[in-house]
Design a protein around this motif. Structure first.
Motif, mmCIF file in Angstrom:
data_model
loop_
_atom_site.group_PDB
_atom_site.id
_atom_site.type_symbol
_atom_site.label_atom_id
_atom_site.label_comp_id
_atom_site.label_asym_id
_atom_site.label_seq_id
_atom_site.Cartn_x
_atom_site.Cartn_y
_atom_site.Cartn_z
ATOM 1 N N GLU A 56 -7.677 1.830 10.132
ATOM 2 C CA GLU A 56 -9.317 2.208 10.041
ATOM 3 C C GLU A 56 -9.978 0.562 9.168
ATOM 4 O O GLU A 56 -11.312 1.456 9.141
ATOM 5 C CB GLU A 56 -8.824 3.604 9.336
ATOM 6 N N GLU A 114 -4.746 3.241 7.470
ATOM 7 C CA GLU A 114 -5.636 3.385 6.467
ATOM 8 C C GLU A 114 -5.805 1.618 6.642
ATOM 9 O O GLU A 114 -7.343 0.805 7.035
ATOM 10 C CB GLU A 114 -5.100 2.653 4.955
ATOM 11 N N LYS A 159 -9.720 0.274 6.055
ATOM 12 C CA LYS A 159 -9.516 0.857 4.476
ATOM 13 C C LYS A 159 -8.989 -0.507 3.717
ATOM 14 O O LYS A 159 -9.727 -0.691 2.827
ATOM 15 C CB LYS A 159 -9.144 1.879 4.486
ATOM 16 N N ARG A 179 1.429 -1.200 0.328
ATOM 17 C CA ARG A 179 0.333 0.085 0.050
ATOM 18 C C ARG A 179 0.401 1.017 0.141
ATOM 19 O O ARG A 179 0.481 2.070 -0.788
ATOM 20 C CB ARG A 179 -1.237 -0.191 1.753
#
Length: 75
Positions: free
Chosen positions: A57, A54, A59, A28
């Motif tokens: 969270e 991310e 995502k 990522r």
């Protein structure tokens, strides 16, 4: 000094596997570097920090990397 997000929380998101966590985060981060180069130049955070946020969270999920493993190693 407290590291955010905590490594224990991140590891849980990667099914308890630190190896998978590191792969997800690095892939990522590389993607962020290639797509948001101008944005990163002025940002306070590095791409790896954004990637880890991310993941924390929700995502980015481990199922994405599991599909990649299956294709790569024909599992």
């Amino acid at each position: 000094m407290m590291i955010e997000p905590p490594i224990d929380e991140l590891t849980k998101k990667a099914n308890g596997n630190k190896y998978i966590l590191s792969i997800i985060a690095s892939k990522r981060a590389k993607e962020i570097e290639t797509t948001r180069r101008a944005e990163l130049a002025t940002a306070d955070k590095k791409s790896i920090s954004i990637a880890l946020d991310e993941i924390a969270e929700g995502k980015i999920v481990p199922s994405d990397i599991n599909d990649w493993f299956k294709k790569k190693f024909l599992i």
